[in-house]
Design an enzyme around this catalytic site. Sequence first.
Site, mmCIF file in Angstrom:
data_model
loop_
_atom_site.group_PDB
_atom_site.id
_atom_site.type_symbol
_atom_site.label_atom_id
_atom_site.label_comp_id
_atom_site.label_asym_id
_atom_site.label_seq_id
_atom_site.Cartn_x
_atom_site.Cartn_y
_atom_site.Cartn_z
ATOM 1 N N GLU A 294 -4.124 3.441 -7.944
ATOM 2 C CA GLU A 294 -3.238 2.437 -7.357
ATOM 3 C C GLU A 294 -3.243 1.196 -8.252
ATOM 4 O OE1 GLU A 294 -4.580 0.494 -3.720
ATOM 5 O OE2 GLU A 294 -2.609 0.896 -2.868
ATOM 6 N N CYS B 199 0.826 -1.220 0.000
ATOM 7 C CA CYS B 199 0.000 0.000 0.000
ATOM 8 C C CYS B 199 0.847 1.251 0.000
ATOM 9 C CB CYS B 199 -0.913 -0.019 1.212
ATOM 10 S SG CYS B 199 -0.023 -0.368 2.731
HETATM 11 P P1 NAD Z 1 -10.015 -5.483 -0.421
HETATM 12 O O1 NAD Z 1 -10.580 -4.167 -0.025
HETATM 13 O O2 NAD Z 1 -10.573 -6.154 -1.585
HETATM 14 O O3 NAD Z 1 -10.108 -6.512 0.780
HETATM 15 C C1 NAD Z 1 -9.598 -6.251 2.062
HETATM 16 C C2 NAD Z 1 -10.401 -7.021 3.076
HETATM 17 O O4 NAD Z 1 -11.710 -6.470 3.105
HETATM 18 C C3 NAD Z 1 -10.568 -8.502 2.755
HETATM 19 O O5 NAD Z 1 -10.591 -9.229 3.938
HETATM 20 C C4 NAD Z 1 -11.926 -8.521 2.072
HETATM 21 O O6 NAD Z 1 -12.576 -9.763 2.170
HETATM 22 C C5 NAD Z 1 -12.669 -7.479 2.867
HETATM 23 N N1 NAD Z 1 -13.784 -6.846 2.141
HETATM 24 C C6 NAD Z 1 -13.956 -6.697 0.808
HETATM 25 N N2 NAD Z 1 -15.133 -6.099 0.558
HETATM 26 C C7 NAD Z 1 -15.712 -5.859 1.757
HETATM 27 C C8 NAD Z 1 -16.959 -5.286 2.154
HETATM 28 N N3 NAD Z 1 -17.841 -4.833 1.276
HETATM 29 N N4 NAD Z 1 -17.224 -5.204 3.476
HETATM 30 C C9 NAD Z 1 -16.350 -5.653 4.401
HETATM 31 N N5 NAD Z 1 -15.162 -6.232 4.077
HETATM 32 C C10 NAD Z 1 -14.855 -6.328 2.771
HETATM 33 O O7 NAD Z 1 -8.447 -5.230 -0.578
HETATM 34 P P2 NAD Z 1 -7.343 -6.306 -0.968
HETATM 35 O O8 NAD Z 1 -7.430 -6.496 -2.439
HETATM 36 O O9 NAD Z 1 -7.398 -7.489 -0.076
HETATM 37 O O10 NAD Z 1 -6.011 -5.515 -0.577
HETATM 38 C C11 NAD Z 1 -5.450 -4.572 -1.390
HETATM 39 C C12 NAD Z 1 -5.793 -3.167 -0.938
HETATM 40 O O11 NAD Z 1 -5.447 -3.007 0.429
HETATM 41 C C13 NAD Z 1 -5.009 -2.137 -1.669
HETATM 42 O O12 NAD Z 1 -5.855 -1.075 -2.038
HETATM 43 C C14 NAD Z 1 -3.989 -1.680 -0.670
HETATM 44 O O13 NAD Z 1 -3.495 -0.394 -0.862
HETATM 45 C C15 NAD Z 1 -4.723 -1.802 0.601
HETATM 46 N N6 NAD Z 1 -3.803 -1.905 1.733
HETATM 47 C C16 NAD Z 1 -3.651 -0.841 2.578
HETATM 48 C C17 NAD Z 1 -2.760 -0.904 3.629
HETATM 49 C C18 NAD Z 1 -2.555 0.253 4.562
HETATM 50 O O14 NAD Z 1 -1.998 0.043 5.626
HETATM 51 N N7 NAD Z 1 -2.997 1.440 4.237
HETATM 52 C C19 NAD Z 1 -2.037 -2.054 3.844
HETATM 53 C C20 NAD Z 1 -2.200 -3.117 2.974
HETATM 54 C C21 NAD Z 1 -3.102 -3.027 1.928
#
Ligand code: NAD
Length: 469
Positions: free
Chosen positions: A375, A277
Amino acid sequence: MRHLYLNGAWQSSASGESIDVVNPATEEIIDRVPAGSPADVDAAVAAARAAFPSWARTASAERGKILAAAAELLRERSDQIARIIATDMGAPYGVAMKVQTLMPAGVLASYAQMAETYAFEGGQVGNSRIFREPVGVVAAITPWNYPLHQVICKVGPALAAGCTVVLKPSEVAPLAAFALAGIFDEVGLPAGVFNMVSGYGPVVGEALAAHPDVDMVSFTGSTQAGRRVAALAAETVKRVALELGGKSASLVLPDADLPVATKVTVANAFLNSGQTCSAWSRMIVHRDRYDEAVGLAVEAARKYTVGDPFDEMTRLGPLVSAAQRDRVIRYINRGQEEGARLVAGGTDQPLDRGFYVEPTVFAGVEPGMVIEQEEIFGPVLTIIPYTRGEDEAVAIANDTPYGLAGAVWAGSEEHGVSVARRLRTGQVAVNGGQFNMRAPFGGYKQSGLGRELGEFGLEEYLEIKAVQL
Ligand code: NAD
């Protein structure tokens, strides 16, 4: 098929359904985890709610001892856990070990220590005594890119603070979270203090965010899902912490050490195949040194050997899934359509199988292009020229909806710090300053709300009470 961890025991999901776990290097199914249901969430939240009063009252030093034992087991099992992460997430073994396993073990150890030393009581304001108390039942929702670290950044401080937890790990690369649940079970965390419901975001994640018996939801993931979580949590006025996406800049001033700045920026942008991220995915360089910077970046990118996560020569593993690979390829196509110049990598499939993308560099990138704004979450570095002074460079760095991290490269540290202060972002490294796992980490703007890590990260899980005497 694995089981959910509810109220101190491994249990089947009420749904009876499962999710395949895929090795992104081989495309083979390697395991299956339960696709949890809202009924599972109810059971987990009830267990966490029942365990809360006693865990909150447990002496913080005692909580610290249990967390220290868990951190120790993580370290002892680091080879096994790094192998799990290299296999279900695709990080090269060295990265899986150092960044994905030993770092979170260190973070957990730091919270074990903080539980013992933090002043939960004892503040005084006039005739008021100040107490810091655990916020209650915490729902932790985490992504796949650092599948253990993101969990520990939430569960470590929440448990240290005296909260009880329901974790929903990502449905992609969930196996390290299962290993952690096993460790918590082994070290004797009381039943209900930590619970885990695997499953899909819109089912398990949304049920947690909306649940009336959850006091706080801490979410790491995409900005889109974070927005949904915050909206659901608002109904019951939960505390919300969000760690979201980023499009961070590495700003290179004309008097910087360009070879070092370029090498470190490329390494940062490509760490974990760019699925970070806080990746510095935009390098902003003065026009006078632009061509030299592009040449150095191409040279550096060529050294990123793509391959099997267990091959010692590999510096770039696969992306986590076919969907993620396809998304990155779409962005690479989009960049070329927008008129950016592809100077390294591209859309060719480097290996016969596995979700790989070549280390890719775009030159001639203009502010406002889609590849400069959104991103990508893959090994794609964009290099943007600026022609006027520092103000223009700072404006380009700040001109995205995100504000998570960044870098400044300057002739002197003082000058670097003065430019760092102008970036609307939660973290900045000056001249390659090292990542600090006790420093607050989190975003400005649409990169999130709140901070993780260190004492700031602990305080996210505390309520503040004033008692007047
Ligand atoms: P994602 O948003 O698809 O999923 C993250 C988590 O949220 C998963 O457990 C997923 O099942 C859950 N989720 C998805 N939709 C949801 C909903 N409607 N309600 C509740 N939960 C839901 O993200 P990803 O693809 O797993 O991860 C990548 C993203 O995470 C990137 O955008 C990255 O930048 C971000 N990220 C941010 C940080 C930070 O510290 N800022 C760290 C790591 C990753």
